[in-house]
Design an enzyme around this catalytic site. Structure first.
Site, PDB file in Angstrom:
ATOM      1  N   GLN A  78      15.719   2.546 -17.401  1.00 45.82           N
ATOM      2  CA  GLN A  78      15.153   1.410 -16.676  1.00 45.82           C
ATOM      3  C   GLN A  78      16.230   0.742 -15.818  1.00 45.82           C
ATOM      4  OE1 GLN A  78      11.910   0.707 -16.601  1.00 45.82           O
ATOM      5  NE2 GLN A  78      12.133  -1.070 -15.276  1.00 45.82           N
ATOM      6  N   LYS A  84       5.196   0.426 -20.426  1.00 44.19           N
ATOM      7  CA  LYS A  84       5.296   1.890 -20.377  1.00 44.19           C
ATOM      8  C   LYS A  84       5.034   2.476 -21.771  1.00 44.19           C
ATOM      9  CE  LYS A  84       8.315   1.815 -16.347  1.00 44.19           C
ATOM     10  NZ  LYS A  84       9.663   1.908 -15.754  1.00 44.19           N
ATOM     11  N   ASP A 132      10.971   9.801 -13.293  1.00 44.21           N
ATOM     12  CA  ASP A 132      10.988   8.722 -12.299  1.00 44.21           C
ATOM     13  C   ASP A 132      11.093   9.280 -10.878  1.00 44.21           C
ATOM     14  OD1 ASP A 132      10.708   6.072 -13.127  1.00 44.21           O
ATOM     15  OD2 ASP A 132      12.762   5.940 -13.871  1.00 44.21           O
TER      16      ASP A 132
HETATM   17  N1  GUN Z   1      12.983  -0.691 -12.146  1.00 42.20           N
HETATM   18  C1  GUN Z   1      11.995  -1.096 -11.316  1.00 42.20           C
HETATM   19  N2  GUN Z   1      11.107  -0.098 -11.133  1.00 42.20           N
HETATM   20  C2  GUN Z   1      11.548   0.953 -11.845  1.00 42.20           C
HETATM   21  C3  GUN Z   1      11.059   2.267 -12.051  1.00 42.20           C
HETATM   22  O1  GUN Z   1      10.036   2.691 -11.509  1.00 42.20           O
HETATM   23  N3  GUN Z   1      11.803   3.055 -12.875  1.00 42.20           N
HETATM   24  C4  GUN Z   1      12.947   2.628 -13.453  1.00 42.20           C
HETATM   25  N4  GUN Z   1      13.609   3.484 -14.231  1.00 42.20           N
HETATM   26  N5  GUN Z   1      13.434   1.421 -13.278  1.00 42.20           N
HETATM   27  C5  GUN Z   1      12.731   0.584 -12.473  1.00 42.20           C
END
Ligand code: GUN
Length: 292
Positions: free
Chosen positions: A96, A52, A119
């Site tokens: 996350q 990211k 998100d």
């Molecule tokens: N863990 C797995 N996929 C995601 C996501 O798209 N966003 C976040 N914040 N955590 C995750």
């Protein structure tokens, strides 16, 4: 069989985003700024967050990575969320997941200002998505919609089967595929308690597998010519790899490729699109497109 190349599509979209950012900066605006909170050292989460941050760089965004050990208290994390909520420099941020067991993920998600929830996990965004209002849509379903659109795959009136009912993928995917302004499909959701699973899958024109069970979708579950989207990314041991593992999808790729009309690979399918959609949501946040 069409191989749906998520990696190449994501690269194109990142170039489009970078071009838009260049325009904003040229006009005297500020670069979009994404912050990410990472708790602990889970290998998968480390990789996702690293990617990211790299995607932010590719798009011309600012990024801030905030790390905590997995001993951090829920109160401390909530306080950091509040700080990010009121930090005018930060356009959007993510926490996350998964979080350590002593922290309530739901409490953290609900503490995020929904206007910065890129998100799309906050109940306000989930609710607005469900009734078709402008909002941040969670990145994996959004990435799948974008792949279908860019590969000119007709979804209107088609039978779509979603395998899995998670909050992050299955539920929003089913909701979006059903809605007139998105998929406009006839949607069936299957899960661990569903009966006649094989037969139901075989009726699908579009089959979206998001159950986290490597190789679950076998060739006999796929209608000839169907579009198969593989959301699975399970780490399975592989001693031939330096890392000691490889990513395995929910679809038995080697056999399903002989039956499907179009198929996403793992890796290089849905995964790169997910990160790319987070970038699009962050750009929308910086441009105050959904919330002023
Ligand atoms: N863990 C797995 N996929 C995601 C996501 O798209 N966003 C976040 N914040 N955590 C995750």
């Amino acid at each position: 069989m069409t191989l749906i190349d998520g990696k190449a599509t994501a690269a194109t979209i990142k170039e489009e985003i970078a071009a838009r950012v260049a325009e904003i900066v040229e006009a005297g605006g500020k670069r979009p700024h994404l912050a990410a909170i990472l708790v602990g050292h889970d290998g998968g989460s480390e990789t996702y967050v690293k990617n990211k941050v790299l995607a932010c760089k590719a798009c011309g965004f600012e990024s801030t990575l905030i790390r905590y050990e997995d001993t951090v208290s829920e109160a401390e994390l909530l306080q950091r969320v509040q700080q990010l909520n009121s930090d005018a420099e930060i356009d959007g941020f993510i926490v996350q997941l998964p979080l350590p067991r002593h922290i309530s993920e739901q409490r953290i998600i609900e503490a995020i200002d929904h206007r910065k929830d890129v998100d799309g996990f906050h109940p306000v965004n989930v609710g607005r998505m469900a009734i078709g209002l402008p909002c941040y849509v969670s990145a994996t379903p959004l990435g799948i919609l974008e792949l279908l659109r860019r590969y000119h795959i007709e979804t209107r009136g088609k039978r779509c089967v979603v395998l899995g009912r998670s909050n992050i993928v299955g539920k929003p995917m089913a909701s979006l595929m059903m809605q007139k302004q998105y998929g406009d499909s006839t949607v069936t959701v299957l899960h661990s308690r569903s009966q006649d699973l094989k037969e139901e899958c075989r009726r699908a024109d579009i089959l979206i597998a998001a159950i986290g069970h490597p190789g679950f979708v076998t060739a006999d579950m796929v209608k000839p010519g169907a579009v198969v989207i593989d959301v699975g990314t399970t780490r399975v041991a592989d001693t031939t790899r330096q890392s000691g593992f490889r990513l395995s999808g929910d679809v038995d790729f080697d056999n399903v490729k002989n039956v499907a009309g179009a198929l996403t690979p793992v890796p290089g399918g849905v995964g790169p699109m997910t990160i790319c959609m987070l970038m699009l949501n962050t750009l929308a946040a910086a441009e105050k497109r959904y919330y002023s």
